[in-house]
Design a protein around this motif. Structure first.
Motif, PDB file in Angstrom:
ATOM      1  N   ALA A 182       0.824  -1.207   0.000  1.00 35.47           N
ATOM      2  CA  ALA A 182       0.000   0.000   0.000  1.00 35.47           C
ATOM      3  C   ALA A 182       0.859   1.258   0.000  1.00 35.47           C
ATOM      4  N   LEU A 183       1.885   1.289   0.846  1.00 37.90           N
ATOM      5  CA  LEU A 183       2.700   2.494   0.939  1.00 37.90           C
ATOM      6  C   LEU A 183       3.493   2.739  -0.337  1.00 37.90           C
ATOM      7  N   ILE A 184       3.928   1.685  -0.983  1.00 42.15           N
ATOM      8  CA  ILE A 184       4.570   1.854  -2.296  1.00 42.15           C
ATOM      9  C   ILE A 184       3.570   2.450  -3.278  1.00 42.15           C
ATOM     10  N   GLY A 185       2.303   2.032  -3.158  1.00 42.05           N
ATOM     11  CA  GLY A 185       1.260   2.598  -4.005  1.00 42.05           C
ATOM     12  C   GLY A 185       1.099   4.093  -3.793  1.00 42.05           C
ATOM     13  N   TYR A 186       1.204   4.535  -2.545  1.00 45.09           N
ATOM     14  CA  TYR A 186       1.110   5.973  -2.270  1.00 45.09           C
ATOM     15  C   TYR A 186       2.343   6.716  -2.778  1.00 45.09           C
ATOM     16  N   GLU A 187       3.501   6.106  -2.656  1.00 45.15           N
ATOM     17  CA  GLU A 187       4.700   6.725  -3.235  1.00 45.15           C
ATOM     18  C   GLU A 187       4.539   6.899  -4.743  1.00 45.15           C
ATOM     19  N   ASP A 188       4.038   5.864  -5.390  1.00 40.26           N
ATOM     20  CA  ASP A 188       3.813   5.939  -6.839  1.00 40.26           C
ATOM     21  C   ASP A 188       2.791   7.021  -7.177  1.00 40.26           C
ATOM     22  N   LEU A 189       1.743   7.122  -6.345  1.00 42.56           N
ATOM     23  CA  LEU A 189       0.709   8.123  -6.584  1.00 42.56           C
ATOM     24  C   LEU A 189       1.297   9.531  -6.545  1.00 42.56           C
ATOM     25  N   SER A 190       2.291   9.731  -5.680  1.00 43.88           N
ATOM     26  CA  SER A 190       2.927  11.047  -5.572  1.00 43.88           C
ATOM     27  C   SER A 190       3.995  11.262  -6.640  1.00 43.88           C
ATOM     28  N   GLU A 191       4.131  10.297  -7.535  1.00 45.48           N
ATOM     29  CA  GLU A 191       5.144  10.332  -8.597  1.00 45.48           C
ATOM     30  C   GLU A 191       6.547  10.417  -8.023  1.00 45.48           C
ATOM     31  N   GLY A 192       6.737   9.721  -6.892  1.00 44.37           N
ATOM     32  CA  GLY A 192       8.062   9.619  -6.303  1.00 44.37           C
ATOM     33  C   GLY A 192       8.474  10.776  -5.424  1.00 44.37           C
ATOM     34  N   ARG A 193       7.606  11.762  -5.259  1.00 46.05           N
ATOM     35  CA  ARG A 193       7.974  12.918  -4.426  1.00 46.05           C
ATOM     36  C   ARG A 193       7.911  12.577  -2.941  1.00 46.05           C
ATOM     37  N   LEU A 194       7.015  11.667  -2.579  1.00 45.45           N
ATOM     38  CA  LEU A 194       6.873  11.237  -1.194  1.00 45.45           C
ATOM     39  C   LEU A 194       7.714   9.986  -0.987  1.00 45.45           C
ATOM     40  N   ASN A 195       8.572  10.006   0.028  1.00 44.50           N
ATOM     41  CA  ASN A 195       9.445   8.875   0.325  1.00 44.50           C
ATOM     42  C   ASN A 195       9.118   8.344   1.713  1.00 44.50           C
ATOM     43  N   LEU A 196       8.728   7.056   1.778  1.00 39.85           N
ATOM     44  CA  LEU A 196       8.322   6.423   3.023  1.00 39.85           C
ATOM     45  C   LEU A 196       9.247   5.267   3.348  1.00 39.85           C
TER      46      LEU A 196
END
Length: 226
Positions: A20-34
């Motif tokens: 799921a968290l990788i999905g959110y990173e992808d949604l942010s186009e890589g700007r969000l790093n978790l």
């Protein structure tokens, strides 16, 4: 001893949390790093109003911007406490237990916050795979002295799809007219038969001034406030 919530091992949620968290990173186009690996390692929290959590650093455009809290909710878990208001001074809608975990908290130090749906698992089927991105949470607020639901976060019960997708919903923020909503609030799992896992990402006023697009990058939606 196996760490579990309502009979469901915490380890069962590790891979769904990562995915799921990788999905959110992808949604942010890589700007969000978790820190997806550490975020997936939930620990039991018997001293808190919810059952398990992790806390990990969040970066945006490579700069630290806050903390991601991933929280596991069993039925009737909440996020409330008596730091802002006392339960004895309030009334509550009958749907909710008379307990400090429903009591809304001030969010004065937070510009905005998003709830990120991650996964759910039916308690009656503890060996099943968690349903990715599914989740529904009550947003509780105050109507005078009455604690009641002021909105819902995540996917409505009526939604019936084969594959849920990443969904972030504001718990507190500002509407199009600049009016603040969700302050104070608490979050509550009213589902009687489901363990739910979600993430919380709060943006302080200072961080918002420097990075106003953090939650926008996740296409965070406004809740249905009522």
């Amino acid at each position: 001893m196996t760490k579990e919530i309502s009979g469901i091992p915490l380890a069962r949620f590790e891979e769904p949390i990562r995915e799921a968290l990788i999905g959110y990173e992808d949604l942010s186009e890589g700007r969000l790093n978790l820190d997806v690996d550490q975020a997936a390692k939930l620990e039991l929290t018997p001293d808190k109003p919810n059952s398990a959590r992790s806390a990990t650093e969040v970066k945006f455009d490579g700069k630290p911007v806050g903390t991601l809290y991933v929280i596991g909710f069993k039925p009737e878990d909440g996020t409330g406490d008596e730091k802002t208001f006392k339960l004895e001074d309030l009334e509550n809608a009958l749907a909710y237990p008379r307990h400090p975990k429903i009591v809304p908290r001030s969010k004065k130090d937070v510009h905005s916050e998003g709830l990120l749906t991650i996964a759910t698992n039916k308690i009656e089927d503890p060996n099943s795979d968690p349903e990715l991105f599914k989740g529904l949470y009550d947003l509780l607020g105050l109507d005078g002295k009455l604690v009641r639901r002021i909105g819902q976060l995540g996917y409505p019960d009526a939604v019936d799809v084969d594959n849920f997708t990443p969904l972030a919903t504001y718990t507190v923020g500002y509407n199009e007219q600049g009016q603040r909503f969700g302050d104070p609030h608490s979050i509550f799992n009213l589902s009687p038969d489901t363990v739910q896992v979600c993430g919380f990402l709060a943006v302080t006023d200072e961080v918002y001034r420097n990075h106003p697009e953090i939650l926008d990058s996740l296409k965070t939606q406004k809740p249905d406030i009522h």
